[in-house]
Write a protein that holds these residues in place. Structure first.
Motif, PDB file in Angstrom:
ATOM      1  N   GLY A   4       0.825  -1.213   0.000  1.00  0.00           N
ATOM      2  CA  GLY A   4       0.000   0.000   0.000  1.00  0.00           C
ATOM      3  C   GLY A   4       0.854   1.256   0.000  1.00  0.00           C
ATOM      4  N   PHE A   5       1.920   1.246   0.823  1.00  0.00           N
ATOM      5  CA  PHE A   5       2.821   2.401   0.866  1.00  0.00           C
ATOM      6  C   PHE A   5       3.513   2.613  -0.486  1.00  0.00           C
ATOM      7  CE2 PHE A   5       3.309   1.916   5.686  1.00  0.00           C
ATOM      8  CZ  PHE A   5       2.466   2.982   5.935  1.00  0.00           C
ATOM      9  N   PHE A   6       3.853   1.526  -1.155  1.00  0.00           N
ATOM     10  CA  PHE A   6       4.512   1.658  -2.459  1.00  0.00           C
ATOM     11  C   PHE A   6       3.569   2.308  -3.472  1.00  0.00           C
ATOM     12  CE2 PHE A   6       5.584   0.082  -6.715  1.00  0.00           C
ATOM     13  CZ  PHE A   6       6.900   0.522  -6.802  1.00  0.00           C
ATOM     14  N   ILE A   7       2.279   1.955  -3.416  1.00  0.00           N
ATOM     15  CA  ILE A   7       1.290   2.574  -4.296  1.00  0.00           C
ATOM     16  C   ILE A   7       1.203   4.080  -4.010  1.00  0.00           C
ATOM     17  CG2 ILE A   7      -1.163   2.668  -4.892  1.00  0.00           C
ATOM     18  CD1 ILE A   7      -1.281  -0.337  -4.203  1.00  0.00           C
ATOM     19  N   MET A   8       1.193   4.433  -2.714  1.00  0.00           N
ATOM     20  CA  MET A   8       1.156   5.846  -2.320  1.00  0.00           C
ATOM     21  C   MET A   8       2.399   6.571  -2.829  1.00  0.00           C
ATOM     22  SD  MET A   8      -0.233   5.254   1.576  1.00  0.00           S
ATOM     23  CE  MET A   8       0.053   6.922   2.104  1.00  0.00           C
ATOM     24  N   TYR A   9       3.553   5.939  -2.669  1.00  0.00           N
ATOM     25  CA  TYR A   9       4.821   6.524  -3.103  1.00  0.00           C
ATOM     26  C   TYR A   9       4.825   6.750  -4.620  1.00  0.00           C
ATOM     27  CZ  TYR A   9       9.686   6.258  -4.764  1.00  0.00           C
ATOM     28  OH  TYR A   9      10.877   6.471  -5.425  1.00  0.00           O
ATOM     29  N   ASP A  10       4.371   5.758  -5.354  1.00  0.00           N
ATOM     30  CA  ASP A  10       4.355   5.851  -6.808  1.00  0.00           C
ATOM     31  C   ASP A  10       3.454   6.989  -7.274  1.00  0.00           C
ATOM     32  OD1 ASP A  10       5.075   4.399  -9.439  1.00  0.00           O
ATOM     33  OD2 ASP A  10       2.882   4.569  -9.545  1.00  0.00           O
ATOM     34  N   LYS A  11       2.284   7.095  -6.650  1.00  0.00           N
ATOM     35  CA  LYS A  11       1.329   8.145  -7.020  1.00  0.00           C
ATOM     36  C   LYS A  11       1.864   9.527  -6.640  1.00  0.00           C
ATOM     37  CE  LYS A  11      -3.016   8.994  -8.407  1.00  0.00           C
ATOM     38  NZ  LYS A  11      -3.633   8.489  -9.646  1.00  0.00           N
ATOM     39  N   LEU A  12       2.427   9.642  -5.447  1.00  0.00           N
ATOM     40  CA  LEU A  12       2.960  10.922  -4.985  1.00  0.00           C
ATOM     41  C   LEU A  12       4.147  11.377  -5.847  1.00  0.00           C
ATOM     42  CD1 LEU A  12       3.192  13.251  -2.928  1.00  0.00           C
ATOM     43  CD2 LEU A  12       4.593  11.728  -1.506  1.00  0.00           C
ATOM     44  N   MET A  13       5.053  10.456  -6.140  1.00  0.00           N
ATOM     45  CA  MET A  13       6.244  10.815  -6.912  1.00  0.00           C
ATOM     46  C   MET A  13       5.896  11.237  -8.333  1.00  0.00           C
ATOM     47  SD  MET A  13       8.748  10.832  -4.897  1.00  0.00           S
ATOM     48  CE  MET A  13       9.961  11.166  -6.178  1.00  0.00           C
ATOM     49  N   SER A  14       4.808  10.705  -8.876  1.00  0.00           N
ATOM     50  CA  SER A  14       4.373  11.129 -10.212  1.00  0.00           C
ATOM     51  C   SER A  14       4.035  12.617 -10.220  1.00  0.00           C
ATOM     52  CB  SER A  14       3.164  10.308 -10.665  1.00  0.00           C
ATOM     53  OG  SER A  14       3.521   8.950 -10.840  1.00  0.00           O
ATOM     54  N   LYS A  15       3.451  13.092  -9.120  1.00  0.00           N
ATOM     55  CA  LYS A  15       3.158  14.526  -9.009  1.00  0.00           C
ATOM     56  C   LYS A  15       4.423  15.326  -8.724  1.00  0.00           C
ATOM     57  CE  LYS A  15      -1.714  15.115  -7.765  1.00  0.00           C
ATOM     58  NZ  LYS A  15      -1.982  16.133  -8.804  1.00  0.00           N
ATOM     59  N   ILE A  16       5.253  14.794  -7.842  1.00  0.00           N
ATOM     60  CA  ILE A  16       6.469  15.515  -7.452  1.00  0.00           C
ATOM     61  C   ILE A  16       7.405  15.686  -8.648  1.00  0.00           C
ATOM     62  CG2 ILE A  16       8.593  15.297  -6.094  1.00  0.00           C
ATOM     63  CD1 ILE A  16       6.912  14.220  -3.800  1.00  0.00           C
ATOM     64  N   GLN A  17       7.489  14.683  -9.502  1.00  0.00           N
ATOM     65  CA  GLN A  17       8.381  14.758 -10.665  1.00  0.00           C
ATOM     66  C   GLN A  17       8.000  15.880 -11.637  1.00  0.00           C
ATOM     67  OE1 GLN A  17       8.391  10.615 -12.115  1.00  0.00           O
ATOM     68  NE2 GLN A  17      10.573  10.523 -11.615  1.00  0.00           N
ATOM     69  N   LYS A  18       6.745  16.318 -11.609  1.00  0.00           N
ATOM     70  CA  LYS A  18       6.332  17.443 -12.450  1.00  0.00           C
ATOM     71  C   LYS A  18       6.985  18.741 -11.971  1.00  0.00           C
ATOM     72  CE  LYS A  18       1.853  15.383 -13.620  1.00  0.00           C
ATOM     73  NZ  LYS A  18       0.371  15.506 -13.500  1.00  0.00           N
ATOM     74  N   ASP A  19       7.216  18.835 -10.652  1.00  0.00           N
ATOM     75  CA  ASP A  19       7.860  20.012 -10.083  1.00  0.00           C
ATOM     76  C   ASP A  19       9.374  19.848  -9.968  1.00  0.00           C
ATOM     77  OD1 ASP A  19       5.394  21.407  -9.651  1.00  0.00           O
ATOM     78  OD2 ASP A  19       5.041  20.132  -7.892  1.00  0.00           O
ATOM     79  N   PHE A  20       9.831  18.594  -9.833  1.00  0.00           N
ATOM     80  CA  PHE A  20      11.258  18.292  -9.698  1.00  0.00           C
ATOM     81  C   PHE A  20      11.622  17.195 -10.714  1.00  0.00           C
ATOM     82  CE2 PHE A  20       9.634  19.621  -5.554  1.00  0.00           C
ATOM     83  CZ  PHE A  20      10.531  20.622  -5.192  1.00  0.00           C
ATOM     84  N   PRO A  21      11.815  17.560 -11.985  1.00  0.00           N
ATOM     85  CA  PRO A  21      12.069  16.556 -13.039  1.00  0.00           C
ATOM     86  C   PRO A  21      13.346  15.747 -12.823  1.00  0.00           C
ATOM     87  CG  PRO A  21      11.509  18.711 -13.975  1.00  0.00           C
ATOM     88  CD  PRO A  21      11.745  18.928 -12.524  1.00  0.00           C
TER      89      PRO A  21
END
Length: 446
Positions: free
Chosen positions: A271-288
Motif C-alpha cells: 500500500g505504501f509503495f502505491i502511495m509513493y508511486d502516485k505521490l512521486m508522479s506529481k512531485i516529478q512534475k515540479d522536480f524533473p
C-alpha cells in the motif's frame, strides 16, 4: 455489631481516603486545601466511636471490614499520569478542579469519574482481560468501547467505525485553509502536496465484515454530503492543490495484494509503495531531476504479520496495533501473507531518530529535501520517499490537539528549510483536523 457504628466507621474511612487522595492530586488550590481539611475534621468526629467497634468485635467482622476498605484502595495504588494513550489514540481525561475561575464546578463529579476511569491501577490489564474474554465467548462480532471491530469468522480487525462527513461548509473551509497554507509555502519556494488514505472500516467490503457506511458525524438535514471523489475534484481543479486520495488506487490494486493489514489499520508495504508511486508522479512534475524507484529497486519478502515502524528498527514482525489493543492471543488470525519492501541501498542511508516523533533520513543517492508531516503512517511510509530525496524529515504530529496548526508546522519548516512538504493523513480524521487549521482556540500552546 451495631449497624449505626458500622455505618459511621465506613463513612469516616471513605472520607479519610478521599481527603488523602484529593490532597495528593496536582494543581490543588488553597480553597480545595480547606476542603480537604474539612473532610478530615468530619471524619475524625465520626470515627470517635471506632475504638469501641474494635474492642467489641475482634475477628471475622473486623477482618471483613478491613479487607473491604483495603480493596477500595487498590485502584489508587498507581494512578496513570500519561497525557495521551497511544494504544487508544486519544487524550486521557484531566483531573478536574472543584473551584475554577471564581466559580464552583458543578460538573466535578462527572469529570472526576471520567478522570478516574481513565487512570485507575491495572486498567489496561483489565481491558485486555475483558476483550479477550468477550472474544472467546462471542460467535460473530464484538465491538468494544474504542470502536475496535472484530469479525471472528473472517479474522478481520477493523479501525474506527465511521468517518467524518465532508459537507459543503467544511469542504470550503478545508480547501481555503489548505490553499492559504500553500500560498505561504509558495512565497518561500516550497512545493506542497496532500495525501490521504482509507481505514479498513471504509475500504474492505466483505459480506463477513461489519463496517459503517454512514459518516460518524452526521450533518444537518439542510447540509448535503460531498463525496470523496467530488472533494478531490474541488481541491485539485477549483483550488489547484496537489491533493491525492489514494483510495481509488487501493481499490484497483487490492486484488493483486493486500494494501491494508488485517490486524492493523495501517497500509501494508505494498500500500505504501502505491502511495509513493502516485505521490512521486506529481512531485516529478515540479522536480524533473528526482528519481522515482520501481519494484526492481527493492528486495521483496513475505510474512504473515505486520512490519511497522518499530518493527523495522528491531528487524522483527508484530501482531499489529489492533491486535495488541484487543488483548487477544490467537495466532489463527495470522493467515495472510503480506509483501514487504526493503530498499536495496538501505545500508548507504543515514537514519537518525531525533526523538519519538521526528526522524531524519539522509540518502547520498537522492536529490532535494522533503518534510513529511502526518500520523503514525508516516513512520512506515517514510521508507519509500527517502529512497528518492537526499534528506527526508518525518514528523508525526497527530498526538497534538491541532496537528496541522500553521504556527507549529512553520517552526519546523523554518528549522529544516525543505524544498517540498507533504501532509499525510487518514481519511476518517481529515475533515475535522484541516477544517480547524487556523482555529486559534484549538491551537496547541506547547
Amino acid at each position: 455489631m451495631n449497624i449505626a457504628r458500622y455505618l459511621k466507621f465506613s463513612i469516616s474511612a471513605l472520607l479519610v481516603m478521599y481527603a488523602i487522595f484529593y490532597a495528593l492530586s496536582d494543581n490543588i488550590t488553597p480553597f480545595e486545601n480547606l476542603y480537604v481539611w474539612l473532610l478530615l475534621i468530619i471524619a475524625i468526629c465520626i470515627i470517635r466511636d471506632a475504638h469501641k467497634i474494635i474492642k467489641q468485635h475482634m475477628g471475622v467482622d473486623l477482618l471483613f471490614v478491613g479487607l473491604f476498605f483495603f480493596s477500595l484502595l487498590i485502584p489508587t495504588f498507581q494512578i496513570d499520569n500519561r497525557e495521551i494513550s497511544k494504544q487508544e489514540n486519544r487524550y486521557l481525561a484531566k483531573f478536574p478542579l472543584l473551584y475554577e475561575n471564581g466559580k464552583l464546578n458543578h460538573l466535578f463529579g462527572a469529570e472526576y469519574d471520567a478522570w478516574f476511569k481513565d487512570r485507575f491501577f491495572l486498567r489496561r490489564k483489565l481491558i485486555f482481560f475483558y476483550n479477550n474474554l468477550i472474544y472467546r465467548i462471542s460467535v460473530f462480532v464484538y465491538k468494544n468501547q474504542k470502536n475496535l471491530w472484530i469479525m471472528k469468522n473472517s479474522n478481520y480487525f477493523l479501525g474506527p467505525a465511521g468517518i467524518d462527513a465532508l459537507t459543503e461548509q467544511n469542504t470550503k473551509t478545508i480547501a481555503e485553509n489548505l490553499k492559504k497554507f500553500e500560498k505561504s509555502l509558495h512565497r518561500r519556494g516550497i512545493k506542497f502536496y496532500i495525501v490521504t488514505y482509507p481505514f479498513p472500516c471504509t475500504f474492505y467490503k466483505d459480506k463477513n465484515i461489519l463496517y459503517i457506511k454512514n459518516p460518524r458525524k452526521k450533518p444537518r438535514r439542510s447540509t448535503s454530503v460531498i463525496s470523496d471523489e467530488k472533494f478531490a475534484e474541488i481541491l485539485n481543479k477549483e483550488y489547484h492543490l496537489n491533493y491525492i486520495d489514494i483510495t481509488p488506487d487501493f481499490k484497483k490494486q487490492a486484488t493483486e495484494d493486500f494494501v491494508i493489514y488485517k490486524t492493523d489499520h495501517h497500509p501494508t508495504d505494498f500500500g505504501f509503495f502505491i502511495m509513493y508511486d502516485k505521490l512521486m508522479s506529481k512531485i516529478q512534475k515540479d522536480f524533473p531531476d528526482i528519481e522515482k524507484h520501481s519494484l526492481s529497486d527493492f528486495n521483496l519478502s513475505k510474512n504473515n504479520k505486520p512490519w511497522l515502524s518499530k518493527d523495522r528498527i528491531y528487524k522483527k514482525f508484530s501482531g499489529g496495533a489492533e491486535y495488541k489493543i484487543s488483548g487477544i492471543k490467537d495466532s489463527g488470525v495470522f493467515d495472510t501473507q503480506y509483501t514487504f519492501f526493503e530498499y536495496k541501498k538501505i545500508e548507504d542511508m543515514d537514519i537518525k531518530r531525533m526523538n519519538q516523533f521526528v526522524h531524519i533520513h539522509k540518502n547520498p543517492h537522492g536529490k532535494h529535501k522533503l518534510i513529511l508531516f502526518g500520523d503514525s503512517s508516516t513512520e512506515g511510509f517514510v521508507y519509500f520517499p527517502d529512497t528518492s530525496f537526499a534528506e527526508t524529515i518525518q514528523c508525526r504530529v497527530n498526538a497534538r490537539k491541532n496537528p496541522f496548526a500553521p504556527d507549529f508546522i512553520n517552526k519546523i519548516i523554518d528549522i529544516f528549510t525543505p524544498d517540498a512538504v507533504v501532509f499525510l493523513r487518514a481519511r476518517p480524521n481529515f475533515p475535522a483536523e484541516f477544517s480547524r487549521m487556523y482555529d486559534a482556540e484549538a491551537e496547541d500552546k506547547k
